[in-house]
Design an enzyme around this catalytic site. Structure first.
Site, PDB file in Angstrom:
ATOM      1  N   ASP A 123     -50.831 -52.259 -28.356  1.00 42.71           N
ATOM      2  CA  ASP A 123     -51.336 -53.325 -29.230  1.00 42.71           C
ATOM      3  C   ASP A 123     -51.838 -54.482 -28.373  1.00 42.71           C
ATOM      4  OD1 ASP A 123     -51.870 -54.285 -31.819  1.00 42.71           O
ATOM      5  OD2 ASP A 123     -50.120 -55.581 -31.751  1.00 42.71           O
ATOM      6  N   GLU A 197     -55.051 -55.650 -38.500  1.00 44.45           N
ATOM      7  CA  GLU A 197     -55.673 -55.231 -37.253  1.00 44.45           C
ATOM      8  C   GLU A 197     -56.626 -54.059 -37.459  1.00 44.45           C
ATOM      9  OE1 GLU A 197     -52.973 -54.735 -34.008  1.00 44.45           O
ATOM     10  OE2 GLU A 197     -51.520 -56.200 -34.778  1.00 44.45           O
ATOM     11  N   GLN A 236     -38.608 -61.507 -32.630  1.00 48.08           N
ATOM     12  CA  GLN A 236     -39.586 -61.557 -31.554  1.00 48.08           C
ATOM     13  C   GLN A 236     -39.448 -62.831 -30.717  1.00 48.08           C
ATOM     14  OE1 GLN A 236     -43.595 -61.457 -33.017  1.00 48.08           O
ATOM     15  NE2 GLN A 236     -44.531 -61.631 -30.993  1.00 48.08           N
TER      16      GLN A 236
END
Length: 411
Positions: A123, A197, A236
């Protein structure tokens, strides 16, 4: 609505996103025939490809015979072009209507599956607007872009085993997070997000130790799909220093069921934005045909449109991402998937993630039904769709990728 003049027997509207100009590939089954097989979408129908190819072009049969797109991806550019040309001829020439008729399945009767075996997943972080927005949130008073951002496409290696097909439920992940008071706790994510995306699907592999040059992009990439790279922002934020995303990303990545061939996107190719930093030769695309893409996305949350991101402003192209991905000699495998990272435009209504749309949770997003969101709640459904311009005013559809949030600990 008018029909496609070249194929009146199909009765496909001229502006249908799955018209003859698109012809995306996917894998489907039906209640009557539960075996997964390769199909091509045409209007509101799916052409069951294997029996038609065995009948009309047996030399190409091995490429479409499997229960996935894997064999077709591996067959390479010459076979990709031959299959697409043959399907186009069959669907536009009424003389083939009798041979094709028995193998056209209503899309409403089909179950769509993950279209290919995902070998590796990478990614990227290719939108300057997205990177700038996050930099402003997390590094106020500093340059929002890191010093390397305009020199190379930043990315991370993801987890191929948790790439799932559209419609698969997404269980809220759990993990470590740091609380505002500094305490370290473990539990379900409270800041579950989306990332709209564009994904690039690799077909032909490359040799270990041999970088793939910019000009060879179309020799290796079969086509594109839509990706929602679900993100647990609280997990994250605590884990990503110093090595980057891990458990906050690896729990699920959803992909659309239809893969649109690069050949369908010729009319959508545009020049990327002006680069403000000189690029090293392996990334310099100033003297090569452009691989920016005019793809327009739409993000719906529980049926409400919350964003319309645009891909044409992405700083890094799919060709540059591939060149950098392999610059150290890393080899490509059939079924490799790499994604663009969140697609965000210059306007607030073009932001492709909730962390941007709600500005880190400080500005709740108000939906049309009066409810508000900062991040995703259990039961929320996100649907991302996209279109691109085709030749002669046609519309190229990329379909949609959808997913619903399930409570932690459930499937």
């Amino acid at each position: 609505m008018t029909t496609v003049s070249a194929a009146p027997w199909l009765d496909v509207p001229a502006d249908h996103p799955f018209g003859v100009a698109t012809l995306p590939y996917g894998v489907f089954s039906t209640a009557a025939d539960p075996v997964a097989r390769v199909g091509v979408a045409i209007g509101e129908l799916i052409l069951d490809l294997a029996p038609v190819v065995r009948l009309l072009a047996p030399r190409l049969a091995p490429a479409v015979a499997g229960p996935s797109l894997d064999a077709l991806l591996a067959a390479g550019p010459r076979t990709w072009a031959e299959v697409r040309a043959a399907v186009t001829t069959w669907l536009t020439d009424p003389s083939f209507s009798d041979q094709l008729g028995a193998h056209l399945v209503p899309a409403r009767d089909a179950v769509l599956h993950l279209p290919f075996t995902v070998a590796d997943y990478v990614d990227f972080y290719a939108s300057e607007q997205h990177a700038t927005n996050l930099g402003r949130m997390f590094r106020p008073g500093q340059d929002p872009l890191t010093p390397n951002w305009k020199h190379l496409p930043i990315g991370y290696h993801g987890r191929a085993g948790t790439v799932v097909g559209s419609g698969t439920g997404v269980v809220r992940p759990s993990g470590q997070r740091r609380e505002p008071d500094g305490g370290i706790t473990f539990g379900p994510s409270r800041r579950l997000d989306i990332e709209a995306e564009l994904g690039f699907v690799v077909g032909a592999p490359s040799r270990l130790g041999r970088p793939v040059e910019l000009t060879r992009f179309a020799e290796h990439v079969f086509g594109v799909c839509l990706v929602n790279d679900w993100s647990a922002r609280d997990i994250q934020a605590w884990e990503y220093v110093p090595l980057g995303p891990f458990l906050g990303k690896s729990f699920a990545t959803s992909v659309s069921p239809w893969v649109v061939p690069l050949a369908a996107l010729d009319a959508a190719r545009v020049a990327p934005p002006e680069r403000t930093v000189p690029l090293l030769p392996y990334l310099d695309d100033s003297r090569t045909p452009p691989w920016g893409l005019d793809v327009r996305l739409e993000v719906r949350l529980n049926g409400h449109v919350v964003s319309r991101p645009v891909f044409d402003g992405m700083y890094w192209t799919g060709a540059q991402m591939l060149a950098h991905l392999t610059a150290n000699g890393a080899s490509l495998r059939t079924g490799d998937l790499y994604a663009s990272g969140t697609i965000s435009g210059a306007r607030p209504d073009q932001r492709g993630s909730l962390i941007e749309l709600s500005w880190g949770g400080a500005e709740p997003l108000r939906l049309a039904d009066g409810t508000t969101r900062t991040f995703l709640e259990d039961g929320d459904e996100v649907v991302i769709s996209a279109v691109a311009p085709g030749a002669g005013g046609t519309v190229i559809g990329l379909g949609e990728v959808r997913g619903r949030i399930l409570p932690a600990g459930r499937d």
